[in-house]
Design a protein around this motif. Structure first.
Motif, PDB file in Angstrom:
ATOM      1  N   THR A 228      -8.010   4.482  -3.953  1.00  0.00           N
ATOM      2  CA  THR A 228      -9.014   5.181  -3.154  1.00  0.00           C
ATOM      3  C   THR A 228      -8.548   6.599  -2.864  1.00  0.00           C
ATOM      4  O   THR A 228      -7.362   6.832  -2.631  1.00  0.00           O
ATOM      5  CB  THR A 228      -9.240   4.445  -1.813  1.00  0.00           C
ATOM      6  OG1 THR A 228      -9.515   3.071  -2.078  1.00  0.00           O
ATOM      7  CG2 THR A 228     -10.386   5.043  -1.035  1.00  0.00           C
TER       8      THR A 228
ATOM      9  N   VAL B 191     -13.735   4.867  -3.669  1.00  0.00           N
ATOM     10  CA  VAL B 191     -12.931   3.879  -4.378  1.00  0.00           C
ATOM     11  C   VAL B 191     -13.077   4.158  -5.867  1.00  0.00           C
ATOM     12  O   VAL B 191     -14.179   4.159  -6.400  1.00  0.00           O
ATOM     13  CB  VAL B 191     -13.375   2.435  -4.044  1.00  0.00           C
ATOM     14  CG1 VAL B 191     -12.596   1.429  -4.877  1.00  0.00           C
ATOM     15  CG2 VAL B 191     -13.201   2.161  -2.557  1.00  0.00           C
TER      16      VAL B 191
ATOM     17  N   ASP C 176     -10.904  -0.733  -8.646  1.00  0.00           N
ATOM     18  CA  ASP C 176     -10.983  -1.966  -7.879  1.00  0.00           C
ATOM     19  C   ASP C 176     -11.030  -3.121  -8.876  1.00  0.00           C
ATOM     20  O   ASP C 176     -12.101  -3.511  -9.336  1.00  0.00           O
ATOM     21  CB  ASP C 176     -12.219  -1.966  -6.984  1.00  0.00           C
ATOM     22  CG  ASP C 176     -12.193  -3.084  -5.956  1.00  0.00           C
ATOM     23  OD1 ASP C 176     -11.153  -3.765  -5.831  1.00  0.00           O
ATOM     24  OD2 ASP C 176     -13.211  -3.277  -5.281  1.00  0.00           O
ATOM     25  N   TYR C 177      -9.855  -3.635  -9.238  1.00  0.00           N
ATOM     26  CA  TYR C 177      -9.742  -4.688 -10.237  1.00  0.00           C
ATOM     27  C   TYR C 177      -9.206  -5.959  -9.601  1.00  0.00           C
ATOM     28  O   TYR C 177      -8.361  -5.903  -8.718  1.00  0.00           O
ATOM     29  CB  TYR C 177      -8.780  -4.285 -11.363  1.00  0.00           C
ATOM     30  CG  TYR C 177      -9.184  -3.059 -12.119  1.00  0.00           C
ATOM     31  CD1 TYR C 177     -10.417  -2.986 -12.756  1.00  0.00           C
ATOM     32  CD2 TYR C 177      -8.333  -1.972 -12.218  1.00  0.00           C
ATOM     33  CE1 TYR C 177     -10.788  -1.863 -13.458  1.00  0.00           C
ATOM     34  CE2 TYR C 177      -8.695  -0.847 -12.920  1.00  0.00           C
ATOM     35  CZ  TYR C 177      -9.919  -0.785 -13.542  1.00  0.00           C
ATOM     36  OH  TYR C 177     -10.292   0.333 -14.231  1.00  0.00           O
ATOM     37  N   ARG C 178      -9.683  -7.080 -10.082  1.00  0.00           N
ATOM     38  CA  ARG C 178      -9.179  -8.380  -9.659  1.00  0.00           C
ATOM     39  C   ARG C 178      -8.909  -9.194 -10.916  1.00  0.00           C
ATOM     40  O   ARG C 178      -9.718  -9.224 -11.836  1.00  0.00           O
ATOM     41  CB  ARG C 178     -10.193  -9.087  -8.781  1.00  0.00           C
ATOM     42  CG  ARG C 178     -10.496  -8.314  -7.532  1.00  0.00           C
ATOM     43  CD  ARG C 178     -11.207  -9.144  -6.498  1.00  0.00           C
ATOM     44  NE  ARG C 178     -11.629  -8.381  -5.348  1.00  0.00           N
ATOM     45  CZ  ARG C 178     -10.850  -7.774  -4.480  1.00  0.00           C
ATOM     46  NH1 ARG C 178      -9.567  -7.815  -4.626  1.00  0.00           N
ATOM     47  NH2 ARG C 178     -11.331  -7.112  -3.450  1.00  0.00           N
TER      48      ARG C 178
ATOM     49  N   SER D 253      -4.862  -8.105  -7.219  1.00  0.00           N
ATOM     50  CA  SER D 253      -5.910  -7.112  -7.013  1.00  0.00           C
ATOM     51  C   SER D 253      -5.274  -5.729  -6.953  1.00  0.00           C
ATOM     52  O   SER D 253      -4.138  -5.568  -6.504  1.00  0.00           O
ATOM     53  CB  SER D 253      -6.697  -7.391  -5.734  1.00  0.00           C
ATOM     54  OG  SER D 253      -5.857  -7.309  -4.603  1.00  0.00           O
ATOM     55  N   TYR D 254      -6.023  -4.761  -7.435  1.00  0.00           N
ATOM     56  CA  TYR D 254      -5.601  -3.366  -7.435  1.00  0.00           C
ATOM     57  C   TYR D 254      -6.749  -2.539  -6.899  1.00  0.00           C
ATOM     58  O   TYR D 254      -7.889  -2.718  -7.315  1.00  0.00           O
ATOM     59  CB  TYR D 254      -5.285  -2.879  -8.852  1.00  0.00           C
ATOM     60  CG  TYR D 254      -4.189  -3.663  -9.519  1.00  0.00           C
ATOM     61  CD1 TYR D 254      -2.868  -3.323  -9.305  1.00  0.00           C
ATOM     62  CD2 TYR D 254      -4.483  -4.730 -10.347  1.00  0.00           C
ATOM     63  CE1 TYR D 254      -1.855  -4.047  -9.910  1.00  0.00           C
ATOM     64  CE2 TYR D 254      -3.484  -5.448 -10.959  1.00  0.00           C
ATOM     65  CZ  TYR D 254      -2.173  -5.104 -10.736  1.00  0.00           C
ATOM     66  OH  TYR D 254      -1.174  -5.816 -11.329  1.00  0.00           O
ATOM     67  N   ARG D 255      -6.455  -1.639  -5.985  1.00  0.00           N
ATOM     68  CA  ARG D 255      -7.477  -0.741  -5.464  1.00  0.00           C
ATOM     69  C   ARG D 255      -6.869   0.649  -5.359  1.00  0.00           C
ATOM     70  O   ARG D 255      -5.772   0.823  -4.846  1.00  0.00           O
ATOM     71  CB  ARG D 255      -7.968  -1.185  -4.097  1.00  0.00           C
ATOM     72  CG  ARG D 255      -9.047  -0.251  -3.523  1.00  0.00           C
ATOM     73  CD  ARG D 255      -9.412  -0.631  -2.113  1.00  0.00           C
ATOM     74  NE  ARG D 255      -9.935  -1.968  -2.095  1.00  0.00           N
ATOM     75  CZ  ARG D 255     -11.203  -2.278  -1.856  1.00  0.00           C
ATOM     76  NH1 ARG D 255     -12.069  -1.339  -1.606  1.00  0.00           N
ATOM     77  NH2 ARG D 255     -11.600  -3.520  -1.857  1.00  0.00           N
TER      78      ARG D 255
ATOM     79  N   THR E 101       0.852  -1.180   0.000  1.00  0.00           N
ATOM     80  CA  THR E 101       0.000   0.000   0.000  1.00  0.00           C
ATOM     81  C   THR E 101       0.885   1.225   0.000  1.00  0.00           C
ATOM     82  O   THR E 101       1.861   1.294   0.746  1.00  0.00           O
ATOM     83  CB  THR E 101      -0.913   0.020   1.252  1.00  0.00           C
ATOM     84  OG1 THR E 101      -1.692  -1.169   1.269  1.00  0.00           O
ATOM     85  CG2 THR E 101      -1.827   1.232   1.219  1.00  0.00           C
TER      86      THR E 101
END
Length: 173
Positions: A59, A84, A87-89, A55-57, A9
């Motif tokens: 915010t 947010v 938000d990719y998975r 995963s990418y987030r 992060t």
């Protein structure tokens, strides 16, 4: 942020200090934000890799902190606002081109109760998280091997053109 650890992060922010004049009041804090969020996954590895997830987030947060006059410590005020934006998975092997999303908004806000004579930090921060979960065919965490071609990263770049603090209610003048 980039890496093969379970989660990374990164955050960056900008803010202002205020000292309210009313003894007790409620203020609305809002910001005008313009940014670009980008991410990419590229995961081409040898035959020992089994299961993989990414995963990418991204915010954006707006918040206030009360700053102690004695210790200088910052205490987060509740509530705080957030949005947010990314938000990719993804899973498996393969990859994508750089994914780029532009966001512009001026309605990110939060209401805070503040006391006169106290010092507050009011700020906006961009936070990006990259998550990685990969195991080899034996169920153990995957270790990068020579010849692996791995690119996992995400970023947010932008500007906060204004942070506004306006008094909504004066409880004690």
């Amino acid at each position: 942020m980039s890496g093969l650890n379970p989660s990374y992060t990164g955050a960056a922010g900008v803010g202002v200090r205020i000292v309210p004049t009313n003894s007790l009041s409620t203020v609305r804090v809002s910001a005008d934000v313009d940014l670009v969020a980008e991410s990419r996954w590229w995961y081409l590895v040898g035959s020992s890799a089994g299961f993989s997830n990414f995963s990418y987030r991204g915010t954006v947060h707006i918040a206030g902190w009360e700053i102690s006059p004695v210790t200088g410590q910052w205490e987060l005020l509740r509530p705080f606002g957030s949005r947010v934006l990314v938000d990719y998975r993804e899973s498996g092997q393969g990859g994508t081109a750089i994914r780029s999303d532009r966001h512009a908004f001026d309605d990110l806000s939060v209401r805070l109760q503040v006391q006169g004579g106290h010092t507050y930090g009011i700020g906006v921060s961009f936070e990006v998280e990259v998550g990685f979960d990969c195991h080899d065919r034996n169920g153990k965490p995957y270790q990068k091997q020579p010849g692996d071609d791995i690119k996992l990263w995400a970023s947010m770049t932008g500007e906060v053109s204004s942070i506004s603090v306006s008094t909504e209610t004066v409880w004690i003048p």
